[in-house]
Design a protein around this motif. Structure first.
Motif, PDB file in Angstrom:
ATOM      1  N   MET A   1       0.854  -1.171   0.000  1.00  0.00           N
ATOM      2  CA  MET A   1       0.000   0.000   0.000  1.00  0.00           C
ATOM      3  C   MET A   1       0.903   1.238   0.000  1.00  0.00           C
ATOM      4  N   ILE A   2       0.587   2.171  -0.867  1.00  0.00           N
ATOM      5  CA  ILE A   2       1.330   3.429  -0.940  1.00  0.00           C
ATOM      6  C   ILE A   2       0.404   4.562  -0.501  1.00  0.00           C
ATOM      7  N   ILE A   3       0.883   5.394   0.431  1.00  0.00           N
ATOM      8  CA  ILE A   3       0.070   6.497   0.950  1.00  0.00           C
ATOM      9  C   ILE A   3       0.850   7.799   0.869  1.00  0.00           C
ATOM     10  N   ARG A   4       0.114   8.893   0.838  1.00  0.00           N
ATOM     11  CA  ARG A   4       0.717  10.230   0.872  1.00  0.00           C
ATOM     12  C   ARG A   4       0.577  10.779   2.275  1.00  0.00           C
ATOM     13  N   ILE A   5       1.629  11.442   2.748  1.00  0.00           N
ATOM     14  CA  ILE A   5       1.662  11.979   4.110  1.00  0.00           C
ATOM     15  C   ILE A   5       2.149  13.416   4.072  1.00  0.00           C
ATOM     16  N   ARG A   6       1.545  14.243   4.908  1.00  0.00           N
ATOM     17  CA  ARG A   6       2.041  15.599   5.158  1.00  0.00           C
ATOM     18  C   ARG A   6       2.440  15.640   6.627  1.00  0.00           C
ATOM     19  N   VAL A   7       3.693  15.957   6.887  1.00  0.00           N
ATOM     20  CA  VAL A   7       4.232  15.920   8.253  1.00  0.00           C
ATOM     21  C   VAL A   7       4.281  17.329   8.825  1.00  0.00           C
ATOM     22  N   LYS A   8       3.802  17.461  10.052  1.00  0.00           N
ATOM     23  CA  LYS A   8       3.898  18.718  10.793  1.00  0.00           C
ATOM     24  C   LYS A   8       4.749  18.438  12.027  1.00  0.00           C
ATOM     25  N   SER A   9       5.991  18.886  11.984  1.00  0.00           N
ATOM     26  CA  SER A   9       6.917  18.619  13.091  1.00  0.00           C
ATOM     27  C   SER A   9       6.770  19.680  14.180  1.00  0.00           C
ATOM     28  N   ASN A  10       7.373  19.414  15.325  1.00  0.00           N
ATOM     29  CA  ASN A  10       7.320  20.292  16.503  1.00  0.00           C
ATOM     30  C   ASN A  10       5.894  20.557  16.973  1.00  0.00           C
ATOM     31  N   SER A  11       5.011  19.579  16.850  1.00  0.00           N
ATOM     32  CA  SER A  11       3.630  19.734  17.309  1.00  0.00           C
ATOM     33  C   SER A  11       3.543  19.458  18.804  1.00  0.00           C
ATOM     34  N   LYS A  12       2.425  19.821  19.394  1.00  0.00           N
ATOM     35  CA  LYS A  12       2.236  19.589  20.828  1.00  0.00           C
ATOM     36  C   LYS A  12       2.035  18.111  21.139  1.00  0.00           C
ATOM     37  N   GLU A  13       1.416  17.367  20.210  1.00  0.00           N
ATOM     38  CA  GLU A  13       1.171  15.951  20.458  1.00  0.00           C
ATOM     39  C   GLU A  13       1.301  15.171  19.155  1.00  0.00           C
ATOM     40  N   ASN A  14       1.489  13.872  19.279  1.00  0.00           N
ATOM     41  CA  ASN A  14       1.563  12.993  18.118  1.00  0.00           C
ATOM     42  C   ASN A  14       0.153  12.579  17.717  1.00  0.00           C
ATOM     43  N   SER A  15      -0.180  12.719  16.440  1.00  0.00           N
ATOM     44  CA  SER A  15      -1.492  12.288  15.963  1.00  0.00           C
ATOM     45  C   SER A  15      -1.452  12.065  14.459  1.00  0.00           C
ATOM     46  N   ILE A  16      -2.416  11.274  13.973  1.00  0.00           N
ATOM     47  CA  ILE A  16      -2.568  11.006  12.545  1.00  0.00           C
ATOM     48  C   ILE A  16      -4.023  11.227  12.178  1.00  0.00           C
ATOM     49  N   VAL A  17      -4.251  12.033  11.121  1.00  0.00           N
ATOM     50  CA  VAL A  17      -5.607  12.345  10.664  1.00  0.00           C
ATOM     51  C   VAL A  17      -5.640  12.171   9.151  1.00  0.00           C
ATOM     52  N   LEU A  18      -6.705  11.553   8.634  1.00  0.00           N
ATOM     53  CA  LEU A  18      -6.880  11.422   7.189  1.00  0.00           C
ATOM     54  C   LEU A  18      -7.756  12.559   6.695  1.00  0.00           C
ATOM     55  N   LYS A  19      -7.223  13.359   5.742  1.00  0.00           N
ATOM     56  CA  LYS A  19      -7.968  14.491   5.216  1.00  0.00           C
ATOM     57  C   LYS A  19      -7.752  14.563   3.710  1.00  0.00           C
ATOM     58  N   ASP A  20      -8.818  14.439   2.949  1.00  0.00           N
ATOM     59  CA  ASP A  20      -8.779  14.527   1.485  1.00  0.00           C
ATOM     60  C   ASP A  20      -7.790  13.544   0.868  1.00  0.00           C
ATOM     61  N   GLY A  21      -7.724  12.324   1.379  1.00  0.00           N
ATOM     62  CA  GLY A  21      -6.847  11.304   0.833  1.00  0.00           C
ATOM     63  C   GLY A  21      -5.394  11.418   1.235  1.00  0.00           C
ATOM     64  N   VAL A  22      -5.064  12.393   2.080  1.00  0.00           N
ATOM     65  CA  VAL A  22      -3.692  12.589   2.556  1.00  0.00           C
ATOM     66  C   VAL A  22      -3.687  12.453   4.076  1.00  0.00           C
ATOM     67  N   TYR A  23      -2.755  11.676   4.582  1.00  0.00           N
ATOM     68  CA  TYR A  23      -2.622  11.537   6.028  1.00  0.00           C
ATOM     69  C   TYR A  23      -1.825  12.721   6.564  1.00  0.00           C
ATOM     70  N   ILE A  24      -2.411  13.450   7.513  1.00  0.00           N
ATOM     71  CA  ILE A  24      -1.724  14.547   8.194  1.00  0.00           C
ATOM     72  C   ILE A  24      -1.157  13.954   9.484  1.00  0.00           C
ATOM     73  N   LEU A  25       0.157  13.985   9.601  1.00  0.00           N
ATOM     74  CA  LEU A  25       0.821  13.374  10.741  1.00  0.00           C
ATOM     75  C   LEU A  25       1.512  14.458  11.557  1.00  0.00           C
ATOM     76  N   HIS A  26       1.093  14.622  12.795  1.00  0.00           N
ATOM     77  CA  HIS A  26       1.700  15.580  13.715  1.00  0.00           C
ATOM     78  C   HIS A  26       2.692  14.825  14.587  1.00  0.00           C
TER      79      HIS A  26
END
Length: 71
Positions: A1-26
């Motif tokens: 399985m191949i997925i697209r990810i957008r990483v947001k570093s230096n966040s307050k907490e670790n989390s993963i959210v799926l939005k518009d087919g892209v995983y937003i990873l804090h």
């Protein structure tokens, strides 16, 4: 399985959210010395319940937009 990810570093907490087919990873880790990429692999292994060695970053090692392969 191949997925697209957008990483947001230096966040307050670790989390993963799926939005518009892209995983937003804090992640709490900074984008220095590969620490954010290691955190991405750790979080994805827990989220998808697969071993860490089955996850590879195919594209975007030095950018916020990544393409990740999960075996």
């Amino acid at each position: 399985m191949i997925i697209r990810i957008r990483v947001k570093s230096n966040s307050k907490e670790n989390s993963i959210v799926l939005k518009d087919g892209v995983y937003i990873l804090h992640t709490r880790e900074p984008a220095k010395e590969n620490r954010a990429n290691i955190s991405v692999i750790n979080q994805l292994s827990v989220f998808f319940d697969v071993p860490k060695n089955n996850i590879t970053i195919k594209n975007g090692l030095r950018s916020k937009e990544k393409i990740v392969e999960i075996l």
